[in-house]
Design a protein around this motif. Structure first.
Motif, PDB file in Angstrom:
ATOM      1  N   MET A 118      32.876 -64.237  -0.507  1.00 12.21           N
ATOM      2  CA  MET A 118      33.259 -63.279  -1.543  1.00 12.21           C
ATOM      3  C   MET A 118      34.709 -63.453  -1.976  1.00 12.21           C
ATOM      4  N   ALA A 119      35.539 -64.036  -1.122  1.00  9.46           N
ATOM      5  CA  ALA A 119      36.929 -64.288  -1.512  1.00  9.46           C
ATOM      6  C   ALA A 119      37.025 -65.395  -2.550  1.00  9.46           C
ATOM      7  N   CYS A 120      35.990 -66.226  -2.643  1.00  5.02           N
ATOM      8  CA  CYS A 120      35.978 -67.331  -3.603  1.00  5.02           C
ATOM      9  C   CYS A 120      35.704 -66.825  -5.014  1.00  5.02           C
ATOM     10  N   ASP A 121      35.915 -67.688  -5.983  1.00  7.46           N
ATOM     11  CA  ASP A 121      35.739 -67.303  -7.389  1.00  7.46           C
ATOM     12  C   ASP A 121      34.303 -67.451  -7.866  1.00  7.46           C
ATOM     13  N   TYR A 122      33.582 -68.394  -7.291  1.00 11.32           N
ATOM     14  CA  TYR A 122      32.184 -68.633  -7.641  1.00 11.32           C
ATOM     15  C   TYR A 122      31.392 -68.859  -6.360  1.00 11.32           C
ATOM     16  N   ARG A 123      30.114 -68.487  -6.383  1.00 12.05           N
ATOM     17  CA  ARG A 123      29.234 -68.710  -5.235  1.00 12.05           C
ATOM     18  C   ARG A 123      27.953 -69.371  -5.726  1.00 12.05           C
ATOM     19  N   ILE A 124      27.734 -70.617  -5.310  1.00 10.85           N
ATOM     20  CA  ILE A 124      26.508 -71.345  -5.603  1.00 10.85           C
ATOM     21  C   ILE A 124      25.629 -71.256  -4.358  1.00 10.85           C
ATOM     22  N   LEU A 125      24.466 -70.633  -4.464  1.00 13.29           N
ATOM     23  CA  LEU A 125      23.599 -70.410  -3.319  1.00 13.29           C
ATOM     24  C   LEU A 125      22.349 -71.266  -3.415  1.00 13.29           C
ATOM     25  N   SER A 126      21.919 -71.796  -2.278  1.00 12.40           N
ATOM     26  CA  SER A 126      20.606 -72.439  -2.236  1.00 12.40           C
ATOM     27  C   SER A 126      19.533 -71.358  -2.290  1.00 12.40           C
ATOM     28  N   GLU A 127      18.333 -71.736  -2.694  1.00  9.41           N
ATOM     29  CA  GLU A 127      17.256 -70.754  -2.858  1.00  9.41           C
ATOM     30  C   GLU A 127      16.954 -69.990  -1.577  1.00  9.41           C
ATOM     31  N   SER A 128      17.116 -70.627  -0.431  1.00 14.02           N
ATOM     32  CA  SER A 128      16.795 -69.972   0.835  1.00 14.02           C
ATOM     33  C   SER A 128      17.998 -69.294   1.475  1.00 14.02           C
ATOM     34  N   ALA A 129      19.142 -69.337   0.826  1.00 15.13           N
ATOM     35  CA  ALA A 129      20.359 -68.760   1.407  1.00 15.13           C
ATOM     36  C   ALA A 129      20.278 -67.241   1.451  1.00 15.13           C
ATOM     37  N   LYS A 130      21.040 -66.661   2.390  1.00 16.83           N
ATOM     38  CA  LYS A 130      21.135 -65.217   2.511  1.00 16.83           C
ATOM     39  C   LYS A 130      22.593 -64.817   2.709  1.00 16.83           C
ATOM     40  N   LEU A 131      22.940 -63.674   2.155  1.00 15.29           N
ATOM     41  CA  LEU A 131      24.239 -63.058   2.403  1.00 15.29           C
ATOM     42  C   LEU A 131      23.991 -61.882   3.341  1.00 15.29           C
ATOM     43  N   VAL A 132      24.636 -61.912   4.496  1.00 12.51           N
ATOM     44  CA  VAL A 132      24.291 -60.983   5.578  1.00 12.51           C
ATOM     45  C   VAL A 132      25.513 -60.138   5.953  1.00 12.51           C
ATOM     46  N   PRO A 133      25.481 -58.800   5.725  1.00 13.24           N
ATOM     47  CA  PRO A 133      26.619 -57.964   6.109  1.00 13.24           C
ATOM     48  C   PRO A 133      26.926 -58.045   7.597  1.00 13.24           C
ATOM     49  N   ALA A 134      25.926 -57.959   8.445  1.00 16.75           N
ATOM     50  CA  ALA A 134      25.978 -58.268   9.888  1.00 16.75           C
ATOM     51  C   ALA A 134      26.771 -57.298  10.752  1.00 16.75           C
ATOM     52  N   PHE A 135      27.831 -56.678  10.228  1.00 18.80           N
ATOM     53  CA  PHE A 135      28.753 -55.951  11.096  1.00 18.80           C
ATOM     54  C   PHE A 135      28.106 -54.773  11.812  1.00 18.80           C
ATOM     55  N   ASN A 136      27.310 -53.969  11.103  1.00 24.47           N
ATOM     56  CA  ASN A 136      26.650 -52.845  11.763  1.00 24.47           C
ATOM     57  C   ASN A 136      25.800 -53.310  12.936  1.00 24.47           C
ATOM     58  N   GLY A 137      25.117 -54.427  12.745  1.00 23.31           N
ATOM     59  CA  GLY A 137      24.232 -54.927  13.785  1.00 23.31           C
ATOM     60  C   GLY A 137      24.955 -55.329  15.045  1.00 23.31           C
ATOM     61  N   ILE A 138      26.251 -55.620  14.939  1.00 22.73           N
ATOM     62  CA  ILE A 138      27.026 -56.007  16.115  1.00 22.73           C
ATOM     63  C   ILE A 138      27.968 -54.868  16.547  1.00 22.73           C
ATOM     64  N   GLY A 139      27.798 -53.702  15.930  1.00 17.68           N
ATOM     65  CA  GLY A 139      28.585 -52.540  16.328  1.00 17.68           C
ATOM     66  C   GLY A 139      30.027 -52.573  15.891  1.00 17.68           C
ATOM     67  N   LEU A 140      30.294 -53.190  14.740  1.00 19.45           N
ATOM     68  CA  LEU A 140      31.659 -53.298  14.232  1.00 19.45           C
ATOM     69  C   LEU A 140      31.718 -52.838  12.779  1.00 19.45           C
ATOM     70  N   SER A 141      32.925 -52.505  12.318  1.00 18.68           N
ATOM     71  CA  SER A 141      33.078 -51.892  11.001  1.00 18.68           C
ATOM     72  C   SER A 141      33.237 -52.878   9.856  1.00 18.68           C
ATOM     73  N   GLY A 142      33.728 -54.099  10.135  1.00 17.37           N
ATOM     74  CA  GLY A 142      33.837 -55.096   9.074  1.00 17.37           C
ATOM     75  C   GLY A 142      35.235 -55.668   8.943  1.00 17.37           C
ATOM     76  N   ASP A 143      35.294 -56.954   8.574  1.00 14.34           N
ATOM     77  CA  ASP A 143      36.586 -57.620   8.390  1.00 14.34           C
ATOM     78  C   ASP A 143      36.513 -58.599   7.227  1.00 14.34           C
ATOM     79  N   THR A 144      37.512 -59.465   7.109  1.00 13.45           N
ATOM     80  CA  THR A 144      37.609 -60.498   6.067  1.00 13.45           C
ATOM     81  C   THR A 144      37.595 -59.901   4.663  1.00 13.45           C
ATOM     82  N   GLY A 145      37.937 -58.607   4.564  1.00 14.75           N
ATOM     83  CA  GLY A 145      37.969 -57.964   3.261  1.00 14.75           C
ATOM     84  C   GLY A 145      36.605 -57.774   2.626  1.00 14.75           C
ATOM     85  N   LEU A 146      35.528 -57.902   3.400  1.00 15.76           N
ATOM     86  CA  LEU A 146      34.189 -57.861   2.810  1.00 15.76           C
ATOM     87  C   LEU A 146      33.940 -56.577   2.039  1.00 15.76           C
ATOM     88  N   MET A 147      34.235 -55.420   2.625  1.00 12.45           N
ATOM     89  CA  MET A 147      33.985 -54.161   1.916  1.00 12.45           C
ATOM     90  C   MET A 147      34.872 -54.040   0.682  1.00 12.45           C
TER      91      MET A 147
END
Length: 261
Positions: A118-147
């Motif tokens: 998300m920090a990048c200007d463009y995102r080219i995704l393959s058809e099978s790619a996924k964007l995964v928030p992940a943080f809740n599942g590991i019991g954390l609030s989030g980093d890397t400026g994702l929110m």
């Protein structure tokens, strides 16, 4: 020069490759520092007109290194604030790079990997790619400026919904939300990611740089402050019982049973 990534200069395009495929390109402190350093180097010294950010192996990035989380729990130590700040410095280095940055994403971009994309200007995704928030599942609030990045793109309500309820976005869902620039066939990702980037070489480079600077000034001026806040939140989250349960459940390959403690 770099241990955890590959940096190549290809004519007018620089290529940065996350290179820990045996760990799903999971981030350690050293890898965070290297990504920040290479984008600072590109900004300062490179004559390139565009940058491709991609990853070796089957996944773009699985996010934070679960082995590091396990070791912290074993030592009864919380997640260091400085480590989380490293994710913020990485995202900031990408945003501050004047050159347009194209993320080429295969497999999954999870947690910090999602934030980096998300920090990048463009995102080219393959058809099978996924964007995964992940943080809740590991019991954390989030980093890397994702929110922060999601909030700028989606608004607060959709961001909170995505962070708290959504386990993953498919490439099509990401495109529908405006988070993916293009979706391409899996076997054409490498070629089409490069072809997309080459189109930027036909644009007025200095104008693109000024446009990115204006966007940064208008939309991302508080990113560094947000990184400080998210680092404290991650540190506090790592002291909770739910973090320990999430890590143990992941390592045991079972569903986590969160207690709210």
């Amino acid at each position: 020069m770099y241990q955890h990534l590959i940096y190549e200069q290809q004519c007018e395009i620089d290529v940065v490759i996350l290179n820990r495929p045996d760990t799903a390109n999971a981030f350690t402190q050293e890898m965070l520092d290297e990504v920040a350093a290479v984008f600072t180097q590109i900004e300062r010294d490179s004559p390139a007109r565009a940058v491709i950010l991609k990853a070796a192996g089957k996944l773009f990035s699985g996010g934070g290194d679960i082995k590091m989380f396990r070791d912290l729990l074993a030592a009864k130590a919380p997640l260091p604030v400085e480590l989380v700040l490293g994710t913020g410095r990485m995202a900031l280095a990408v945003r501050r790079c004047k050159k347009p940055v194209v993320a080429v994403v295969q497999g999954a971009a999870a947690g910090a990997g999602f934030g980096l994309a998300m920090a990048c200007d463009y995102r080219i995704l393959s058809e099978s790619a996924k964007l995964v928030p992940a943080f809740n599942g590991i019991g954390l609030s989030g980093d890397t400026g994702l929110m922060y990045f999601l909030g700028k793109n989606l608004g607060p309500a959709r961001t909170y919904e995505l962070m708290t309820l959504k386990t993953a976005l498919s490439a099509r869902e990401a495109k529908d939300l405006g988070l993916a620039t293009e979706i391409v066939p899996d076997d054409a990702l490498e070629a089409q990611g490069k072809a997309f980037t080459e189109k930027l070489l036909h644009k007025p480079t200095r104008i693109l740089e000024r446009q990115k600077a204006l966007l940064n000034a208008y939309f991302y001026s508080e990113l560094e402050t947000f990184n400080q806040e998210e680092a404290v939140a991650m540190h506090l989250s790592s002291k909770e019982a739910d973090f320990a349960e999430a890590v143990s459940a992941f390592l045991d390959k079972r569903p986590a049973k969160f207690s709210g403690r």
